[in-house]
Motif scaffolding. Structure first.
Motif, PDB file in Angstrom:
ATOM      1  N   THR A   1      -1.598  -2.196  -5.309  1.00 50.58           N
ATOM      2  CA  THR A   1      -0.336  -1.584  -5.201  1.00 50.58           C
ATOM      3  C   THR A   1       0.875  -2.596  -4.945  1.00 50.58           C
ATOM      4  O   THR A   1       0.590  -3.436  -4.065  1.00 50.58           O
TER       5      THR A   1
ATOM      6  N   ARG B   1       0.890  -1.007  -0.033  1.00 50.11           N
ATOM      7  CA  ARG B   1       0.029  -0.122  -0.079  1.00 50.11           C
ATOM      8  C   ARG B   1       1.035   1.052   0.047  1.00 50.11           C
ATOM      9  O   ARG B   1       1.920   1.143   0.498  1.00 50.11           O
ATOM     10  N   LYS B   2       0.209   2.265  -0.634  1.00 50.15           N
ATOM     11  CA  LYS B   2       0.854   3.815  -0.311  1.00 50.15           C
ATOM     12  C   LYS B   2       0.773   4.465   0.781  1.00 50.15           C
ATOM     13  O   LYS B   2       1.697   5.334   1.181  1.00 50.15           O
TER      14      LYS B   2
ATOM     15  N   GLU C   1      -7.535   0.546  -0.123  1.00 50.15           N
ATOM     16  CA  GLU C   1      -6.324   0.379  -1.107  1.00 50.15           C
ATOM     17  C   GLU C   1      -5.888  -1.106  -1.076  1.00 50.15           C
ATOM     18  O   GLU C   1      -5.717  -1.666  -2.119  1.00 50.15           O
TER      19      GLU C   1
ATOM     20  N   GLU D   1       1.456  -0.043  -9.802  1.00 52.69           N
ATOM     21  CA  GLU D   1       0.184  -0.446  -9.831  1.00 52.69           C
ATOM     22  C   GLU D   1      -0.290  -1.463 -10.816  1.00 52.69           C
ATOM     23  O   GLU D   1       0.212  -1.127 -11.942  1.00 52.69           O
TER      24      GLU D   1
END
Length: 366
Positions: A356, A214-215, A223, A283
């Motif tokens: 992601t 995840r970002k 996400e 992504e």
């Protein structure tokens, strides 16, 4: 925990439902080529030992190995060097369909020789069953380690039904102590993974690891949790309809963790055996038919795909059906994934759905 990818080559097999994972592997190809080139030029080895951890079975299994050998062989021709020998170790849990991997080796070698058009170094293949959260190989026996979409799986299953209400994974409603349990287990597992590989790699050896992540900072963010939120909806509906017992659902949790770049970087620095040369974020769309041209997958394979929801449901099924069967029984599986397919189709037609990925290039410290 009973986890293994669906074997064979049937409709619900991992072999026929892993195009998303192939897409991820294709995105990291430039980084692998850079790492392999540097490794060869720095060491000029007469023998190279390569390990793919979490290899599974199907068309992706030998893809990275093929790339590795082709890069080295081209370097040998460029510098007029004799080809090294290749020792290839394929690792996964013991339930993996290793037979199908071994049966494909003759064809793999023939295709590789045909593509290179000249003799290449001898290739020796070995199966290495077992969890990578422990030692698999002898000390200083490997030059290159690759793992893609394996390290998000935790080594333990959590029975914390009293803390996760109506969800099979982390969600925005999860209490902080639940988030802490998952994060701490990831830290222990990832640290142990690094410690074991540090003993198995030669000095200067390298690893490329791709982890679904995840970002954002929040581990319960949509996400990384959305795919499991939708599965939770299906299972809860089936409980309300009396198809699945509430007790069964309450004790079922998906033991995965999607780390952030900060968390991964922090743990590598703390463990201390590796230098992070690169940490890249990418992504991929849930829609497995995106970017077929970039993947160079033939039109015949693309014809076998149906709508987006079906493709995504099949991808998830190939990965976790063994867990669902073990917990809920085989009789409800078709119903679960029929409903899941319909829900995914609906959501994917209305929303931007992506995974992601974090990819790390690590070098073993002296």
């Amino acid at each position: 925990m009973g986890l293994h990818m669906n074997g064979s080559d049937e409709e619900v097999s991992y072999a026929k439902n892993s195009s998303l994972q192939r897409k991820v592997i294709s995105l990291t190809k430039p980084l692998r080529e850079e790492a392999i080139t540097n490794l060869y030029c720095d060491t000029l080895p007469k023998s190279l030992a390569i390990a793919d951890l979490g290899c599974s079975s199907g068309p992706n299994t030998l893809l990275v190995i093929s790339e590795f050998i082709k890069v080295v062989e081209n370097l040998c021709r460029k510098f007029n060097h004799k080809s090294p020998e290749y020792k290839v170790f394929m690792n996964d849990l013991s339930e993996n369909d290793f037979n199908s991997v071994f049966k494909s080796l003759d064809t793999f070698k023939e295709n590789l020789y045909h593509e290179m058009k000249t003799e290449i170094g001898p290739c020796y293949f070995f199966g290495a069953p077992g969890s990578f959260y422990g030692r698999i190989f002898p000390d200083k026996s490997l030059h290159f380690v690759h793992s893609s979409y394996g390290l998000h799986w935790l080594s333990k299953v959590f029975f914390i039904f009293f803390m996760i209400i109506n969800y099979i994974y982390l969600s925005s409603t999860s209490p902080s102590n639940v988030l802490k349990v998952y994060y701490e287990q990831f830290q222990r597992d990832f640290s142990l993974f690094l410690e074991c590989r540090a003993k198995e790699l030669v000095e200067g050896g390298c690893m490329i690891l791709t982890i679904p992540g995840r970002k954002v900072d929040d581990p319960s963010n949509k996400e990384c949790c959305y795919i499991w939120d939708l599965m939770s909806i299906i299972l809860n509906d089936m409980v309300l309809e009396g198809i699945i017992s509430k007790e069964k659902l309450d004790t079922f949790n998906i033991s995965v963790y999607y780390p952030s770049p900060f968390e991964v970087n922090k743990k590598v620095l703390e463990e201390g055996s590796f230098t992070i040369n690169k940490l890249e974020i990418s992504e991929v769309n849930w829609n497995t038919l995106d970017h077929w041209e970039a993947l160079d997958i033939g039109s015949e394979m693309s014809k076998s795909f149906k709508d987006d929801g079906y493709n995504m449901a099949q991808c998830v099924r190939a990965g976790i059906e063994s867990l669902l069967v073990c917990h809920f029984g085989k009789s409800v599986i078709e119903e679960i994934f029929d409903r899941y397919k319909n829900l995914l189709s609906d959501r994917m037609s209305k929303e931007r759905t992506k995974f992601t990925n974090l990819t790390l290039l690590l070098t073993r410290n002296p």
